[in-house]
Design a protein around this motif. Structure first.
Motif, PDB file in Angstrom:
ATOM      1  N   UNK A 174       8.227 -21.913   5.384  1.00  0.00           N
ATOM      2  CA  UNK A 174       7.290 -22.769   4.651  1.00  0.00           C
ATOM      3  C   UNK A 174       6.512 -21.979   3.598  1.00  0.00           C
ATOM      4  N   UNK A 175       6.015 -22.679   2.573  1.00  0.00           N
ATOM      5  CA  UNK A 175       5.295 -21.982   1.498  1.00  0.00           C
ATOM      6  C   UNK A 175       4.145 -21.110   1.977  1.00  0.00           C
ATOM      7  N   UNK A 176       3.387 -21.567   2.963  1.00  0.00           N
ATOM      8  CA  UNK A 176       2.276 -20.770   3.463  1.00  0.00           C
ATOM      9  C   UNK A 176       2.764 -19.454   4.048  1.00  0.00           C
ATOM     10  N   UNK A 177       3.921 -19.464   4.700  1.00  0.00           N
ATOM     11  CA  UNK A 177       4.482 -18.232   5.244  1.00  0.00           C
ATOM     12  C   UNK A 177       4.821 -17.250   4.129  1.00  0.00           C
ATOM     13  N   UNK A 178       5.425 -17.760   3.043  1.00  0.00           N
ATOM     14  CA  UNK A 178       5.743 -16.887   1.913  1.00  0.00           C
ATOM     15  C   UNK A 178       4.473 -16.268   1.329  1.00  0.00           C
ATOM     16  N   UNK A 179       3.444 -17.084   1.154  1.00  0.00           N
ATOM     17  CA  UNK A 179       2.204 -16.588   0.562  1.00  0.00           C
ATOM     18  C   UNK A 179       1.583 -15.493   1.420  1.00  0.00           C
ATOM     19  N   UNK A 180       1.495 -15.725   2.721  1.00  0.00           N
ATOM     20  CA  UNK A 180       0.846 -14.743   3.589  1.00  0.00           C
ATOM     21  C   UNK A 180       1.715 -13.514   3.826  1.00  0.00           C
ATOM     22  N   UNK A 181       3.035 -13.678   3.806  1.00  0.00           N
ATOM     23  CA  UNK A 181       3.904 -12.507   3.930  1.00  0.00           C
ATOM     24  C   UNK A 181       3.738 -11.593   2.717  1.00  0.00           C
ATOM     25  N   UNK A 182       3.577 -12.178   1.530  1.00  0.00           N
ATOM     26  CA  UNK A 182       3.328 -11.366   0.348  1.00  0.00           C
ATOM     27  C   UNK A 182       1.982 -10.677   0.411  1.00  0.00           C
ATOM     28  N   UNK A 183       0.959 -11.407   0.863  1.00  0.00           N
ATOM     29  CA  UNK A 183      -0.365 -10.801   1.016  1.00  0.00           C
ATOM     30  C   UNK A 183      -0.308  -9.666   2.036  1.00  0.00           C
ATOM     31  N   UNK A 184       0.419  -9.873   3.119  1.00  0.00           N
ATOM     32  CA  UNK A 184       0.570  -8.835   4.144  1.00  0.00           C
ATOM     33  C   UNK A 184       1.179  -7.567   3.552  1.00  0.00           C
ATOM     34  N   UNK A 185       2.263  -7.717   2.779  1.00  0.00           N
ATOM     35  CA  UNK A 185       2.917  -6.549   2.179  1.00  0.00           C
ATOM     36  C   UNK A 185       1.990  -5.854   1.181  1.00  0.00           C
ATOM     37  N   UNK A 186       1.320  -6.659   0.382  1.00  0.00           N
ATOM     38  CA  UNK A 186       0.525  -6.099  -0.706  1.00  0.00           C
ATOM     39  C   UNK A 186      -0.760  -5.443  -0.192  1.00  0.00           C
ATOM     40  N   UNK A 187      -1.407  -6.090   0.765  1.00  0.00           N
ATOM     41  CA  UNK A 187      -2.630  -5.507   1.338  1.00  0.00           C
ATOM     42  C   UNK A 187      -2.280  -4.376   2.296  1.00  0.00           C
ATOM     43  N   UNK A 188      -1.342  -4.631   3.203  1.00  0.00           N
ATOM     44  CA  UNK A 188      -1.069  -3.677   4.274  1.00  0.00           C
ATOM     45  C   UNK A 188      -0.470  -2.370   3.809  1.00  0.00           C
ATOM     46  N   UNK A 189       0.288  -2.403   2.719  1.00  0.00           N
ATOM     47  CA  UNK A 189       0.954  -1.199   2.239  1.00  0.00           C
ATOM     48  C   UNK A 189       0.490  -0.799   0.838  1.00  0.00           C
ATOM     49  N   UNK A 190       0.642  -1.720  -0.121  1.00  0.00           N
ATOM     50  CA  UNK A 190       0.410  -1.368  -1.522  1.00  0.00           C
ATOM     51  C   UNK A 190      -1.029  -0.958  -1.818  1.00  0.00           C
ATOM     52  N   UNK A 191      -1.977  -1.636  -1.178  1.00  0.00           N
ATOM     53  CA  UNK A 191      -3.376  -1.364  -1.511  1.00  0.00           C
ATOM     54  C   UNK A 191      -3.782   0.049  -1.113  1.00  0.00           C
ATOM     55  N   UNK A 192      -3.315   0.520   0.018  1.00  0.00           N
ATOM     56  CA  UNK A 192      -3.646   1.889   0.433  1.00  0.00           C
ATOM     57  C   UNK A 192      -3.127   2.899  -0.584  1.00  0.00           C
ATOM     58  N   UNK A 193      -1.885   2.706  -1.041  1.00  0.00           N
ATOM     59  CA  UNK A 193      -1.309   3.621  -2.019  1.00  0.00           C
ATOM     60  C   UNK A 193      -1.978   3.477  -3.379  1.00  0.00           C
ATOM     61  N   UNK A 194      -2.408   2.243  -3.706  1.00  0.00           N
ATOM     62  CA  UNK A 194      -3.090   2.023  -4.982  1.00  0.00           C
ATOM     63  C   UNK A 194      -4.439   2.733  -5.015  1.00  0.00           C
ATOM     64  N   UNK A 195      -5.135   2.776  -3.888  1.00  0.00           N
ATOM     65  CA  UNK A 195      -6.407   3.509  -3.837  1.00  0.00           C
ATOM     66  C   UNK A 195      -6.167   4.979  -4.171  1.00  0.00           C
ATOM     67  N   UNK A 196      -5.132   5.562  -3.586  1.00  0.00           N
ATOM     68  CA  UNK A 196      -4.810   6.966  -3.866  1.00  0.00           C
ATOM     69  C   UNK A 196      -4.388   7.139  -5.322  1.00  0.00           C
ATOM     70  N   UNK A 197      -3.548   6.213  -5.828  1.00  0.00           N
ATOM     71  CA  UNK A 197      -3.147   6.257  -7.242  1.00  0.00           C
ATOM     72  C   UNK A 197      -4.375   6.261  -8.155  1.00  0.00           C
ATOM     73  N   UNK A 198      -5.306   5.340  -7.886  1.00  0.00           N
ATOM     74  CA  UNK A 198      -6.496   5.208  -8.732  1.00  0.00           C
ATOM     75  C   UNK A 198      -7.381   6.450  -8.631  1.00  0.00           C
ATOM     76  N   UNK A 199      -7.515   7.001  -7.429  1.00  0.00           N
ATOM     77  CA  UNK A 199      -8.318   8.215  -7.263  1.00  0.00           C
ATOM     78  C   UNK A 199      -7.748   9.361  -8.092  1.00  0.00           C
ATOM     79  N   UNK A 200      -6.442   9.481  -8.090  1.00  0.00           N
ATOM     80  CA  UNK A 200      -5.827  10.546  -8.891  1.00  0.00           C
ATOM     81  C   UNK A 200      -6.034  10.305 -10.378  1.00  0.00           C
ATOM     82  N   UNK A 201      -5.911   9.057 -10.801  1.00  0.00           N
ATOM     83  CA  UNK A 201      -6.074   8.734 -12.223  1.00  0.00           C
ATOM     84  C   UNK A 201      -7.509   8.965 -12.685  1.00  0.00           C
TER      85      UNK A 201
END
Length: 228
Positions: free
Chosen positions: A101-128
């Motif tokens: 269902x659409x809600x599953x797609x939305x939350x699965x994307x949020x899960x991937x982006x928050x759970x993994x990408x955001x941690x790496x983005x914080x490090x990326x931004x700190x380096x920049x």
């Protein structure tokens, strides 16, 4: 823990890329569902930056752009038939499944982006920026607050059926096992750990791989087909 190959310089640029995706993807496509959600968040960040609502707009912009580029890099990888990070693979693999269902797609994307990408983005931004995660905590919290408000809205908009029937809907039970607030807390801890490990490349790489795999596993559970 390499940065994406392409890094944009403004929130407007990543918004333009997400709008282009929105214009080309079928509305029911799982990536399109998440893209619409994330586009709304990024547009709101851009609006607040313009309005001067972030105490440190340079830091907020750097974090938001690095964050968005992680998602866009995953899209580029999938489009080019390369393997995206493990956290994103369930969404790309099941994006056209009729039982998800659409809600599953939305939350699965949020899960991937928050759970993994955001941690790496914080490090990326700190380096920049030449700073530490603690210096970005206010910006991290403000972006998290936007995502939290949006999560509530998309649950209301995309949850099917009348309220009285939702308690019996298997989707209610499936999504009750995931929490944005818990994911944000875990992400902040992961970002601090990755920063502490920045001079231990092997350990940092292993930590990142395990984080990626764990978030991907959670995403696969969120995308459990509930109907044929």
């Amino acid at each position: 823990m390499a940065q994406p190959a392409h890094l944009t310089t403004s929130v407007d640029t990543v918004v333009a890329r997400m709008r282009a995706l929105d214009a080309t993807l079928p509305a029911r496509d799982g990536v399109a569902v998440f893209n619409r959600v994330y586009l709304a968040v990024t547009e709101e960040v851009g609006r607040r930056l313009t309005a001067g609502e972030f105490p440190d707009p340079r830091a907020a912009s750097a974090l938001d752009v690095r964050f968005a580029e992680r998602y866009l890099a995953a899209v580029d990888a999938a489009t080019a038939d390369r393997r995206p990070p493990a956290c994103w693979r369930p969404l790309f693999q099941l994006r056209r499944h009729p039982g998800v269902r659409p809600l599953q797609f939305a939350l699965a994307g949020i899960n991937a982006h928050i759970g993994h990408d955001l941690a790496l983005a914080v490090v990326d931004a700190c380096r920049a920026l030449g700073c530490r995660p603690a210096d970005l905590e206010d910006e991290f919290d403000r972006v998290g607050e936007l995502l939290g408000a949006l999560e509530e809205r998309i649950r209301e908009d995309l949850m099917p059926g009348p309220d009285l029937l939702q308690i019996a809907d298997p989707l209610t039970h499936l999504l009750g096992s995931w929490s944005l607030e818990r994911a944000r807390d875990a992400t902040w801890t992961a970002a601090r750990a990755l920063w502490a490990l920045r001079h231990c490349a092997d350990v940092a790489e292993e930590f990142t791989e395990r984080l990626d795999a764990a978030v991907g596993f959670a995403g696969r559970m969120l995308l459990t087909p509930l109907a044929d």
